[in-house]
Design an enzyme around this catalytic site. Structure first.
Site, PDB file in Angstrom:
ATOM      1  N   GLY A 132       0.835  -1.206   0.000  1.00 41.69           N
ATOM      2  CA  GLY A 132       0.000   0.000   0.000  1.00 41.69           C
ATOM      3  C   GLY A 132       0.864   1.249   0.000  1.00 41.69           C
ATOM      4  O   GLY A 132       1.036   1.890   1.046  1.00 41.69           O
ATOM      5  N   GLU A 249      12.316  -3.935  -4.234  1.00 36.75           N
ATOM      6  CA  GLU A 249      11.277  -4.106  -5.252  1.00 36.75           C
ATOM      7  C   GLU A 249      11.885  -3.913  -6.646  1.00 36.75           C
ATOM      8  O   GLU A 249      11.614  -4.681  -7.574  1.00 36.75           O
ATOM      9  CB  GLU A 249      10.148  -3.084  -5.031  1.00 36.75           C
ATOM     10  CG  GLU A 249       9.061  -3.193  -6.088  1.00 36.75           C
ATOM     11  CD  GLU A 249       7.896  -2.225  -5.870  1.00 36.75           C
ATOM     12  OE1 GLU A 249       7.992  -1.341  -5.004  1.00 36.75           O
ATOM     13  OE2 GLU A 249       6.887  -2.372  -6.584  1.00 36.75           O
TER      14      GLU A 249
HETATM   15  C1  LIG Z   1       1.273  -3.101 -12.996  1.00 39.90           C
HETATM   16  C2  LIG Z   1       1.375  -2.135 -11.860  1.00 39.90           C
HETATM   17  C3  LIG Z   1       1.355  -2.609 -10.568  1.00 39.90           C
HETATM   18  C4  LIG Z   1       1.443  -1.712  -9.492  1.00 39.90           C
HETATM   19  N1  LIG Z   1       1.386  -2.217  -8.213  1.00 39.90           N
HETATM   20  C5  LIG Z   1       1.419  -1.372  -7.175  1.00 39.90           C
HETATM   21  C6  LIG Z   1       1.274  -1.872  -5.842  1.00 39.90           C
HETATM   22  O1  LIG Z   1       1.133  -3.073  -5.612  1.00 39.90           O
HETATM   23  N2  LIG Z   1       1.279  -0.990  -4.825  1.00 39.90           N
HETATM   24  C7  LIG Z   1       1.452   0.343  -5.016  1.00 39.90           C
HETATM   25  O2  LIG Z   1       1.472   1.085  -4.038  1.00 39.90           O
HETATM   26  N3  LIG Z   1       1.571   0.872  -6.265  1.00 39.90           N
HETATM   27  C8  LIG Z   1       1.550   0.035  -7.353  1.00 39.90           C
HETATM   28  N4  LIG Z   1       1.656   0.540  -8.631  1.00 39.90           N
HETATM   29  C9  LIG Z   1       1.727   1.987  -8.823  1.00 39.90           C
HETATM   30  C10 LIG Z   1       3.066   2.524  -9.314  1.00 39.90           C
HETATM   31  O3  LIG Z   1       4.027   2.506  -8.294  1.00 39.90           O
HETATM   32  C11 LIG Z   1       2.824   3.931  -9.857  1.00 39.90           C
HETATM   33  O4  LIG Z   1       1.963   3.819 -10.982  1.00 39.90           O
HETATM   34  C12 LIG Z   1       4.102   4.648 -10.257  1.00 39.90           C
HETATM   35  O5  LIG Z   1       4.907   4.933  -9.141  1.00 39.90           O
HETATM   36  C13 LIG Z   1       3.813   5.945 -11.031  1.00 39.90           C
HETATM   37  O6  LIG Z   1       2.921   6.749 -10.346  1.00 39.90           O
HETATM   38  P1  LIG Z   1       1.608   7.334 -11.071  1.00 39.90           P
HETATM   39  O7  LIG Z   1       0.931   6.209 -11.740  1.00 39.90           O
HETATM   40  O8  LIG Z   1       0.857   8.116 -10.056  1.00 39.90           O
HETATM   41  O9  LIG Z   1       2.168   8.269 -12.218  1.00 39.90           O
HETATM   42  P2  LIG Z   1       2.627   9.786 -12.051  1.00 39.90           P
HETATM   43  O10 LIG Z   1       3.538   9.893 -10.880  1.00 39.90           O
HETATM   44  O11 LIG Z   1       1.427  10.668 -12.087  1.00 39.90           O
HETATM   45  O12 LIG Z   1       3.484  10.009 -13.364  1.00 39.90           O
HETATM   46  C14 LIG Z   1       2.900  10.372 -14.634  1.00 39.90           C
HETATM   47  C15 LIG Z   1       4.033  10.583 -15.623  1.00 39.90           C
HETATM   48  O13 LIG Z   1       4.872  11.679 -15.191  1.00 39.90           O
HETATM   49  C16 LIG Z   1       6.223  11.270 -15.135  1.00 39.90           C
HETATM   50  N5  LIG Z   1       6.895  11.894 -14.000  1.00 39.90           N
HETATM   51  C17 LIG Z   1       6.387  12.068 -12.756  1.00 39.90           C
HETATM   52  N6  LIG Z   1       7.322  12.629 -11.948  1.00 39.90           N
HETATM   53  C18 LIG Z   1       8.447  12.797 -12.704  1.00 39.90           C
HETATM   54  C19 LIG Z   1       9.760  13.300 -12.439  1.00 39.90           C
HETATM   55  N7  LIG Z   1      10.093  13.762 -11.217  1.00 39.90           N
HETATM   56  N8  LIG Z   1      10.661  13.305 -13.448  1.00 39.90           N
HETATM   57  C20 LIG Z   1      10.337  12.849 -14.682  1.00 39.90           C
HETATM   58  N9  LIG Z   1       9.091  12.358 -14.998  1.00 39.90           N
HETATM   59  C21 LIG Z   1       8.177  12.325 -14.010  1.00 39.90           C
HETATM   60  C22 LIG Z   1       6.167   9.762 -14.932  1.00 39.90           C
HETATM   61  O14 LIG Z   1       7.372   9.136 -15.382  1.00 39.90           O
HETATM   62  C23 LIG Z   1       4.948   9.370 -15.759  1.00 39.90           C
HETATM   63  O15 LIG Z   1       5.328   9.220 -17.106  1.00 39.90           O
HETATM   64  C24 LIG Z   1       1.564  -0.326  -9.729  1.00 39.90           C
HETATM   65  C25 LIG Z   1       1.590   0.154 -11.037  1.00 39.90           C
HETATM   66  C26 LIG Z   1       1.481  -0.727 -12.094  1.00 39.90           C
HETATM   67  C27 LIG Z   1       1.496  -0.175 -13.488  1.00 39.90           C
END
Ligand SMILES: Cc1cc2nc3c(=O)[nH]c(=O)nc-3n(C[C@H](O)[C@H](O)[C@H](O)COP(=O)(O)OP(=O)(O)OC[C@H]3O[C@@H](n4cnc5c(N)ncnc54)[C@H](O)[C@@H]3O)c2cc1C
Length: 387
Positions: A132, A249
């Site tokens: 989480g 991870e």
């Molecule tokens: C298959 C899958 C399984 C997952 N499982 C889990 C889980 O079990 N538990 C959990 O907690 N989470 C989980 N996640 C979530 C995952 O950790 C997040 O999706 C990820 O950290 C990106 O966050 P976001 O989706 O909010 O994208 P955002 O943070 O909103 O990013 C959107 C875009 O902006 C870019 N971006 C954002 N900040 C920067 C920066 N500082 N520099 C350059 N580019 C940037 C990103 O690269 C991306 O392209 C999972 C995701 C997937 C796809």
């Protein structure tokens, strides 16, 4: 013969005698994986026997201490065990976020009581964990998380929402990041807490994907009461635990670069390549990159086990491994031609090729996006100005 030679001989004999034939076949899909947990239904008797035999020896977590259910093996012995399993194609007996993520964090930050309780359950595959971390407004900027955890004297009270929680609807427990101080700078008010998903107030809602699968959920906490002794590490210092776990991870996810049992694409598509020099060149280039990644990965694991890895190296491995895995599946699709686009039947050369290809799109998002890893590499490994 050296001690390690003797260990190899004994391990080879034991694995040969105890790994059922069915557990030496490549996994066909997710349903072949053994995840353990309170409600886990073994797919067949062979899967149960293999998991229990390995757990009995502590070899589901070969390098953890024996007092916590591990095998107590040295890094060199652990490597031999992996090699001997790979030699006969033995499946991983137990897939587990407890093993690959929470366990290492508990070993470093947990109390003796927490280690004895949780690590032993993880090693035996008794509890299935989910992670989480992410919230609707806290993904890449994870430290902005808002799930509230209040001190109620004899317990903690958790309220908030997580998202993308992989397998939350199947997990028994969650390791969770919560905010315990709303006044402090954002990295300094976070704690790392564990609780049972069966606690009143926890609900999950699966997120349906285009493929029809639901591998992850939205997870809601409404007045969830958590016992006081289930915080790992110090209150408000959960960010240290969170980052340490993320390194593990990312190390786990980088393993995708190895391609599981896919093997060399050049061998798999030799006949297709014969008539297509451009594809042949692309596949040859890929196979060389894959060999280089394998060598880099072995070196990284060796360095990690003896504490010599750079703390940001998992970001480098995660970036390289996931980009490689995406490239692998692009090539599988290219080599498979229009047959590879089949969705429902098993007739295409690799079966399920299109689903696996689409799944790899998430590799450069899960565990922290590629852009974020590149930022970490620029700042912490390359020390670039302004990064
Ligand atoms: C298959 C899958 C399984 C997952 N499982 C889990 C889980 O079990 N538990 C959990 O907690 N989470 C989980 N996640 C979530 C995952 O950790 C997040 O999706 C990820 O950290 C990106 O966050 P976001 O989706 O909010 O994208 P955002 O943070 O909103 O990013 C959107 C875009 O902006 C870019 N971006 C954002 N900040 C920067 C920066 N500082 N520099 C350059 N580019 C940037 C990103 O690269 C991306 O392209 C999972 C995701 C997937 C796809």
């Amino acid at each position: 013969m050296s001690d390690l030679d003797t260990f190899r001989q004994e391990t080879r004999a034991w694995v040969q005698a105890n790994c059922p034939a069915e557990m030496r076949e490549p996994m066909r899909d997710e349903s072949d994986a053994c995840w353990g947990g309170r409600d886990f239904q073994f797919k067949n008797e062979a899967q149960r026997r293999w998991m229990e035999a390995m757990a009995e020896r502590g070899w589901t977590v070969p390098d953890w201490p024996t007092e916590y259910g591990g095998g107590g093996l040295s890094p060199a012995e652990t490597k031999i065990l992996r090699q001997e399993m790979a030699r006969i194609g033995a499946r991983n007996p137990l897939m587990s976020f407890g093993i690959s993520m929470l366990g290492p964090a508990l070993l470093k930050y947990g109390t003796e009581e927490q280690k004895k309780r949780f690590l032993t359950e993880i090693a035996r595959g008794e509890i299935r964990w989910c992670q989480g971390y992410s919230e609707p407004n806290a993904g890449s900027d994870l430290a902005s998380l808002q799930t509230r955890c209040e001190d109620k004297g004899d317990h903690w009270l958790v309220n908030g929402q997580k998202v993308w929680t992989s397998y939350a609807d199947k997990a028994d427990w969650i390791f969770c990041l919560v905010r315990t101080d709303f006044q402090a700078p954002k990295h300094k008010g976070i704690s790392f807490i564990l609780f049972d998903m069966a606690t009143p107030g926890v609900t999950t809602r699966p997120i349906l994907l285009i493929s029809g699968n639901s591998p992850f959920c939205e997870t809601f906490f409404d007045d969830v009461k958590v016992p006081r002794d289930q915080v790992v590490g110090e209150i408000n210092k959960g960010w240290d635990v969170a980052k340490y776990l993320l390194g593990h991870e990312r190390e786990m996810i980088s393993g995708m670069g190895l391609g599981g049992q896919t093997g060399s694409l050049g061998e798999a598509f030799a006949d297709v390549c014969a008539g297509d020099p451009i594809l042949r060149a692309d596949i040859a280039r890929f196979d060389v990159d894959a060999m280089a990644f394998r060598a880099m990965s072995e070196r990284f694991i060796d360095e990690l086990k003896v504490g010599m890895a750079h703390p940001a190296q998992p970001s480098m491995m995660k970036y390289a491994g996931t980009e490689l895995n995406k490239a692998r599946h692009e090539l599988v699709m290219a080599a498979g031609g229009s047959d590879a686009l089949e969705w429902e039947s098993e007739r295409s050369r690799k079966g399920k090729a299109a689903r696996e290809w689409l799944r790899t799109k998430a590799n450069s998002i899960e565990g922290g996006t590629s852009e974020v890893q590149l930022g970490i590499i620029a700042k912490r490994i390359l020390d670039l100005p302004g990064a």
